[in-house]
Design an enzyme around this catalytic site. Sequence first.
Site, PDB file in Angstrom:
ATOM      1  N   HIS A 102       8.142  -8.682 -29.230  1.00 19.34           N
ATOM      2  CA  HIS A 102       8.272  -7.307 -28.734  1.00 19.34           C
ATOM      3  C   HIS A 102       8.711  -6.472 -29.936  1.00 19.34           C
ATOM      4  O   HIS A 102       9.476  -6.957 -30.771  1.00 19.34           O
ATOM      5  CB  HIS A 102       9.377  -7.165 -27.691  1.00 19.34           C
ATOM      6  CG  HIS A 102       9.242  -8.024 -26.470  1.00 19.34           C
ATOM      7  ND1 HIS A 102       9.652  -9.324 -26.432  1.00 19.34           N
ATOM      8  CD2 HIS A 102       8.765  -7.746 -25.237  1.00 19.34           C
ATOM      9  CE1 HIS A 102       9.433  -9.815 -25.224  1.00 19.34           C
ATOM     10  NE2 HIS A 102       8.890  -8.883 -24.471  1.00 19.34           N
ATOM     11  N   ASP A 105      12.328  -6.794 -30.720  1.00 23.22           N
ATOM     12  CA  ASP A 105      12.868  -8.092 -31.169  1.00 23.22           C
ATOM     13  C   ASP A 105      12.995  -8.109 -32.678  1.00 23.22           C
ATOM     14  O   ASP A 105      13.867  -8.773 -33.228  1.00 23.22           O
ATOM     15  CB  ASP A 105      11.912  -9.260 -30.843  1.00 23.22           C
ATOM     16  CG  ASP A 105      11.599  -9.390 -29.380  1.00 23.22           C
ATOM     17  OD1 ASP A 105      12.448  -8.993 -28.567  1.00 23.22           O
ATOM     18  OD2 ASP A 105      10.505  -9.899 -29.054  1.00 23.22           O
TER      19      ASP A 105
HETATM   20  C1  XLS Z   1       9.647 -12.145 -19.037  1.00 23.83           C
HETATM   21  C2  XLS Z   1       8.345 -12.216 -19.685  1.00 23.83           C
HETATM   22  C3  XLS Z   1       8.320 -11.656 -21.084  1.00 23.83           C
HETATM   23  C4  XLS Z   1       6.912 -11.422 -21.513  1.00 23.83           C
HETATM   24  C5  XLS Z   1       6.770 -10.498 -22.670  1.00 23.83           C
HETATM   25  O1  XLS Z   1       9.881 -12.698 -17.991  1.00 23.83           O
HETATM   26  O2  XLS Z   1       7.887 -13.529 -19.654  1.00 23.83           O
HETATM   27  O3  XLS Z   1       8.998 -12.505 -21.949  1.00 23.83           O
HETATM   28  O4  XLS Z   1       6.266 -12.621 -21.821  1.00 23.83           O
HETATM   29  O5  XLS Z   1       7.283  -9.238 -22.396  1.00 23.83           O
END
Ligand code: XLS
Length: 437
Positions: A102, A105
Amino acid sequence: MLNEFFTDVPKIPFEGKGSDNPLAFKFYDPDKKIGDKTMKEHLRFSLAYWHTLTGTGADPFGVGVNERPWLSISDPMEQAKARMRATFEILGKLDLPFFCFHDRDIAPEGQTLRETNKQLDEIIKVLKEYKSEANAELLWGTACLFTNPRFVHGAATSPNAEVFAYAAAQVKKAMEVTKELGGANYVFWGGREGYDTLLNTNMKLELDNMARFLHMAADYAKKIGFDGQLLIEPKPKEPTTHQYDYDVANVIAFLRGYNLDDRFRINIEQNHAILAGHTFQHEVRLARINGLLGSLDANQGDYLIGWDTDQMPTNIYEAVMVMYEVLKNGGIAPGGLNFDAKLRRASFKPDDIFLGHIASMDTFARGLEIAHAMIEDGTIDTFVTNRYASYDSGIGAEIVSGKADFASLESYIIDKPEISNESGRREWLESVINQFI
Ligand code: XLS
Ligand code: NI
Ligand code: NI
């Protein structure tokens, strides 16, 4: 190869099933051919930045416990740079071909979006420097539209139009960055795109707005020449009570209802599948037969716990069934198998990162081998084909070709004294799979 944070961990070798070396692959042999492709090409493994590099191990009852030297650097930009070096050290040592992140991140937020974007650009520069060290590519980029308090009521489905605008601008930038890095996909997970109670919710406007947002995203991708897959990641609940991208069936209906199905596919996560009351295989099958299978978040939920535990996947049986679907799909590319998974809080040592990924990669390598053997053997596929043989000729062929109607079916069946059925043979089929495992 970078060697700064995990000096005790070498490049992980393949040693085979008999090895007792914890820091070695037992089944994942990247260059081994399975059918027409190597394991590495089939599996397209990816590291999830948020869990592995950014996650602290905090839970609602306790603070972070993970031993991650880079997380103790107090200057946010210096920390982000160190985290990037740690990322590429892990990618290199595990020989992982992909990573996902993201926007938030990898780089911290500033006071305004302009400042945040500037910081992101600075970190992207650092990322590019190290990228070649590991030979790793971006599987997908995404925007974090759920952590900052501004997203308390959602992003594209927020009742506040300023939040919609902010989210749009943030995704615009995240898509630009994904394109700049040669990302193969871009993911939309509707983190808070849902509701807690219908008492305060205009569901129609929220769904229409979510579709408007995704159309704008598709238009912008076209404008900048980003032709990677656009993916929706279903999840039924958490953090909201009801999330609009509930499961694969809901997402398909939404995409078709709003004419988005020609541009979007689906990123399916095991833990989200089971939260929605489905198996992972069910979700992958449904997407596959609709031509919408895009990518996989390869993790594992606990069947006794009702939330998204995002565990490292170690269940071989599930890996077999999912790899069976992937092989039937002709592969998962340009998607991949992203380890959207975190270590248990009690596994807080730095080398647990490697042990967790080795376990997961071996699990899917095994799943791939077994699924491939099952398909080569053909017992299961032949059984299924024969089970539907009544549609190959006679009245069945008329039904399938569209020639039959209620009147013709009535005259066909009305004087037949008896219909005989065959056994479904579930237990036998399960024993066939067990023979391969
Ligand atoms: C959360 C999601 C997230 C997505 C990306 O539950 O799995 O990690 O994969 O935003
Ligand atoms: Ni996910
Ligand atoms: Ni999850």
